[in-house]
Design a protein around this motif. Structure first.
Motif, PDB file in Angstrom:
ATOM      1  N   PHE A 198       0.801  -1.577  -0.027  1.00 53.08           N
ATOM      2  CA  PHE A 198      -0.008   0.495  -0.068  1.00 53.08           C
ATOM      3  C   PHE A 198       1.104   1.228   0.472  1.00 53.08           C
ATOM      4  O   PHE A 198       0.804   2.164  -0.740  1.00 53.08           O
ATOM      5  N   MET A 199       1.775   0.909   0.973  1.00 50.73           N
ATOM      6  CA  MET A 199       2.627   2.162   0.975  1.00 50.73           C
ATOM      7  C   MET A 199       3.852   2.832  -0.683  1.00 50.73           C
ATOM      8  O   MET A 199       3.816   3.674  -0.885  1.00 50.73           O
ATOM      9  N   THR A 200       4.309   1.559  -1.144  1.00 51.07           N
ATOM     10  CA  THR A 200       4.290   1.867  -2.539  1.00 51.07           C
ATOM     11  C   THR A 200       3.519   1.838  -3.062  1.00 51.07           C
ATOM     12  O   THR A 200       4.219   3.445  -4.258  1.00 51.07           O
ATOM     13  N   LEU A 201       2.246   1.616  -3.724  1.00 48.16           N
ATOM     14  CA  LEU A 201       1.520   2.602  -4.260  1.00 48.16           C
ATOM     15  C   LEU A 201       0.762   3.661  -4.154  1.00 48.16           C
ATOM     16  O   LEU A 201       0.821   4.646  -5.159  1.00 48.16           O
ATOM     17  N   LEU A 202       0.974   4.350  -2.614  1.00 43.07           N
ATOM     18  CA  LEU A 202       0.934   5.160  -2.199  1.00 43.07           C
ATOM     19  C   LEU A 202       1.944   6.454  -2.948  1.00 43.07           C
ATOM     20  O   LEU A 202       1.911   7.543  -3.476  1.00 43.07           O
ATOM     21  N   ALA A 203       2.904   5.923  -2.742  1.00 39.95           N
ATOM     22  CA  ALA A 203       4.162   6.872  -3.435  1.00 39.95           C
ATOM     23  C   ALA A 203       3.773   6.665  -5.401  1.00 39.95           C
ATOM     24  O   ALA A 203       4.368   8.059  -5.449  1.00 39.95           O
ATOM     25  N   GLU A 204       3.301   5.996  -5.076  1.00 43.06           N
ATOM     26  CA  GLU A 204       3.568   5.534  -7.238  1.00 43.06           C
ATOM     27  C   GLU A 204       2.663   6.809  -7.441  1.00 43.06           C
ATOM     28  O   GLU A 204       2.539   7.481  -8.765  1.00 43.06           O
ATOM     29  N   LEU A 205       1.109   6.954  -6.729  1.00 43.15           N
ATOM     30  CA  LEU A 205       0.165   7.841  -7.297  1.00 43.15           C
ATOM     31  C   LEU A 205       0.681   8.936  -6.902  1.00 43.15           C
ATOM     32  O   LEU A 205       0.597   9.806  -7.894  1.00 43.15           O
ATOM     33  N   LEU A 206       1.706   9.476  -5.864  1.00 46.65           N
ATOM     34  CA  LEU A 206       1.609  10.654  -5.512  1.00 46.65           C
ATOM     35  C   LEU A 206       2.869  10.711  -6.801  1.00 46.65           C
ATOM     36  O   LEU A 206       2.953  12.513  -7.008  1.00 46.65           O
ATOM     37  N   LEU A 207       3.500  10.370  -6.666  1.00 43.25           N
ATOM     38  CA  LEU A 207       4.867  10.425  -7.319  1.00 43.25           C
ATOM     39  C   LEU A 207       4.350  10.370  -9.335  1.00 43.25           C
ATOM     40  O   LEU A 207       4.880  11.966  -9.756  1.00 43.25           O
ATOM     41  N   THR A 208       3.412  10.044  -9.298  1.00 37.92           N
ATOM     42  CA  THR A 208       2.438  10.274 -11.444  1.00 37.92           C
ATOM     43  C   THR A 208       1.768  10.804 -10.907  1.00 37.92           C
ATOM     44  O   THR A 208       0.990  11.962 -11.675  1.00 37.92           O
ATOM     45  N   GLY A 209       1.241  12.344 -10.326  1.00 42.23           N
ATOM     46  CA  GLY A 209       0.199  13.019  -9.769  1.00 42.23           C
ATOM     47  C   GLY A 209      -0.890  12.950  -9.971  1.00 42.23           C
ATOM     48  O   GLY A 209      -2.018  12.980 -11.040  1.00 42.23           O
ATOM     49  N   HIS A 210      -1.076  11.825  -9.696  1.00 43.11           N
ATOM     50  CA  HIS A 210      -2.661  11.142  -9.138  1.00 43.11           C
ATOM     51  C   HIS A 210      -3.466  11.533  -8.485  1.00 43.11           C
ATOM     52  O   HIS A 210      -4.041  11.124  -7.569  1.00 43.11           O
ATOM     53  N   THR A 211      -3.671  13.113  -8.366  1.00 45.23           N
ATOM     54  CA  THR A 211      -4.408  13.611  -7.242  1.00 45.23           C
ATOM     55  C   THR A 211      -5.411  14.623  -7.683  1.00 45.23           C
ATOM     56  O   THR A 211      -6.394  15.826  -6.912  1.00 45.23           O
ATOM     57  N   GLU A 212      -6.027  14.359  -8.708  1.00 43.21           N
ATOM     58  CA  GLU A 212      -7.331  15.709  -8.821  1.00 43.21           C
ATOM     59  C   GLU A 212      -8.317  14.861  -9.603  1.00 43.21           C
ATOM     60  O   GLU A 212      -8.244  13.528  -9.902  1.00 43.21           O
ATOM     61  N   GLY A 213      -9.260  15.567  -9.108  1.00 45.86           N
ATOM     62  CA  GLY A 213     -10.411  15.398  -9.082  1.00 45.86           C
ATOM     63  C   GLY A 213     -10.923  13.938  -8.096  1.00 45.86           C
ATOM     64  O   GLY A 213     -10.684  13.978  -7.163  1.00 45.86           O
ATOM     65  N   LEU A 214     -11.543  12.870  -8.713  1.00 46.53           N
ATOM     66  CA  LEU A 214     -12.137  11.723  -8.428  1.00 46.53           C
ATOM     67  C   LEU A 214     -10.985  10.525  -8.486  1.00 46.53           C
ATOM     68  O   LEU A 214     -10.838   9.860  -7.523  1.00 46.53           O
ATOM     69  N   GLN A 215      -9.386  11.122  -8.793  1.00 48.20           N
ATOM     70  CA  GLN A 215      -8.256  10.588  -8.654  1.00 48.20           C
ATOM     71  C   GLN A 215      -7.770  10.521  -7.785  1.00 48.20           C
ATOM     72  O   GLN A 215      -6.664   9.345  -6.961  1.00 48.20           O
ATOM     73  N   VAL A 216      -7.740  11.649  -6.727  1.00 46.08           N
ATOM     74  CA  VAL A 216      -7.251  11.452  -5.326  1.00 46.08           C
ATOM     75  C   VAL A 216      -8.048  10.747  -4.748  1.00 46.08           C
ATOM     76  O   VAL A 216      -7.241  10.399  -3.745  1.00 46.08           O
ATOM     77  N   LEU A 217      -8.539   9.719  -5.250  1.00 46.57           N
ATOM     78  CA  LEU A 217      -9.763   8.685  -4.115  1.00 46.57           C
ATOM     79  C   LEU A 217      -8.177   7.564  -4.389  1.00 46.57           C
ATOM     80  O   LEU A 217      -8.166   6.911  -2.512  1.00 46.57           O
ATOM     81  N   ALA A 218      -7.550   7.268  -5.038  1.00 46.99           N
ATOM     82  CA  ALA A 218      -6.702   5.870  -5.351  1.00 46.99           C
ATOM     83  C   ALA A 218      -5.513   6.126  -4.180  1.00 46.99           C
ATOM     84  O   ALA A 218      -5.194   5.743  -3.147  1.00 46.99           O
ATOM     85  N   PRO A 219      -4.936   7.449  -3.970  1.00 49.37           N
ATOM     86  CA  PRO A 219      -4.394   7.655  -3.352  1.00 49.37           C
ATOM     87  C   PRO A 219      -4.719   7.770  -1.643  1.00 49.37           C
ATOM     88  O   PRO A 219      -4.090   7.129  -0.581  1.00 49.37           O
ATOM     89  N   VAL A 220      -5.417   7.994  -1.289  1.00 56.22           N
ATOM     90  CA  VAL A 220      -6.076   7.667  -0.077  1.00 56.22           C
ATOM     91  C   VAL A 220      -6.775   6.766   0.468  1.00 56.22           C
ATOM     92  O   VAL A 220      -6.206   6.498   1.583  1.00 56.22           O
ATOM     93  N   ALA A 221      -7.159   6.265  -0.491  1.00 55.12           N
ATOM     94  CA  ALA A 221      -7.667   4.575  -0.376  1.00 55.12           C
ATOM     95  C   ALA A 221      -5.982   3.734  -0.151  1.00 55.12           C
ATOM     96  O   ALA A 221      -6.399   3.255   0.818  1.00 55.12           O
ATOM     97  N   ALA A 222      -5.073   4.108  -0.508  1.00 58.33           N
ATOM     98  CA  ALA A 222      -3.664   3.144  -0.732  1.00 58.33           C
ATOM     99  C   ALA A 222      -3.174   3.846   0.707  1.00 58.33           C
ATOM    100  O   ALA A 222      -2.356   3.087   1.589  1.00 58.33           O
ATOM    101  N   GLY A 223      -3.272   4.668   0.851  1.00 58.40           N
ATOM    102  CA  GLY A 223      -2.636   5.319   2.551  1.00 58.40           C
ATOM    103  C   GLY A 223      -3.846   4.742   3.703  1.00 58.40           C
ATOM    104  O   GLY A 223      -3.024   4.596   4.780  1.00 58.40           O
ATOM    105  N   VAL A 224      -5.182   4.941   3.645  1.00 58.95           N
ATOM    106  CA  VAL A 224      -6.208   4.677   4.033  1.00 58.95           C
ATOM    107  C   VAL A 224      -5.469   2.576   4.523  1.00 58.95           C
ATOM    108  O   VAL A 224      -5.693   2.425   5.602  1.00 58.95           O
ATOM    109  N   GLY A 225      -5.319   1.923   3.815  1.00 56.25           N
ATOM    110  CA  GLY A 225      -5.239   0.579   3.719  1.00 56.25           C
ATOM    111  C   GLY A 225      -3.549   0.512   4.405  1.00 56.25           C
ATOM    112  O   GLY A 225      -4.375  -0.632   5.083  1.00 56.25           O
ATOM    113  N   ALA A 226      -2.916   1.027   4.117  1.00 60.65           N
ATOM    114  CA  ALA A 226      -1.554   0.582   4.977  1.00 60.65           C
ATOM    115  C   ALA A 226      -2.034   1.071   6.411  1.00 60.65           C
ATOM    116  O   ALA A 226      -1.428   0.256   6.759  1.00 60.65           O
ATOM    117  N   GLY A 227      -2.948   1.573   6.358  1.00 65.71           N
ATOM    118  CA  GLY A 227      -2.858   2.124   7.872  1.00 65.71           C
ATOM    119  C   GLY A 227      -3.402   0.612   8.425  1.00 65.71           C
ATOM    120  O   GLY A 227      -3.982   0.858   9.713  1.00 65.71           O
TER     121      GLY A 227
END
Length: 150
Positions: free
Chosen positions: A21-50
């Motif tokens: 989950f942490m690796t996926l979170l880093a990948e999503l943040l590095l690729t700029g996957h943070t606009e609009g509905l895309q922000v759901l993926a990094p949030v879910a990855a962070g929550v999943g790791a926690g």
């Protein structure tokens, strides 16, 4: 060594899931996957790791973490639908391929579109199955917490 692995296997799997989950979170943040509905993926990855770490470290929160990890896995299915829709939208972009009178094909050139210039590269379509990594990690983490002995 085998006995230790058998005893701690669910813990090791849960730890690997948290790191995934942490690796996926880093990948999503590095690729700029943070606009609009895309922000759901990094949030879910962070929550999943926690949640995985929480279920691993706090025994009484194991079952609530397990249930929440199933919801994290479901968010990957939402991402799958979004990626498939974006791929289908991108499939309609026109490209022209020149063919001479003998039937020899030459390099493809982008068709001039409204508001665009000929020669611009088309935007890449999102990988349609990439969100399933989020679903797989969520389900694997839930399974590891389920089989973990108190």
């Amino acid at each position: 060594m085998r006995e230790l692995l058998e005893k701690r296997f669910p813990d090791l799997v849960a730890l690997m899931v948290a790191l995934g989950f942490m690796t996926l979170l880093a990948e999503l943040l590095l690729t700029g996957h943070t606009e609009g509905l895309q922000v759901l993926a990094p949030v879910a990855a962070g929550v999943g790791a926690g949640l995985t770490a929480l279920g691993l470290l706090v025994p009484r929160l194991r079952l609530p973490s397990l249930a929440a990890l199933l919801l994290v896995g479901a968010s990957g299915l939402v991402g799958l639908v979004v990626h498939l829709e974006e791929s289908l939208e991108g499939a309609g972009k026109g490209w022209v391929q020149t063919v001479d009178e003998e039937g020899y094909a030459y390099l493809e050139y982008p068709q001039e579109a409204e508001g665009g210039q000929a020669g611009e590269e088309p935007e890449g379509n999102p990988p349609p199955l990439a969100p399933l990594s989020l679903s797989g990690l969520g389900l694997l983490g839930a399974l590891a917490l389920y089989v973990k002995r108190p």
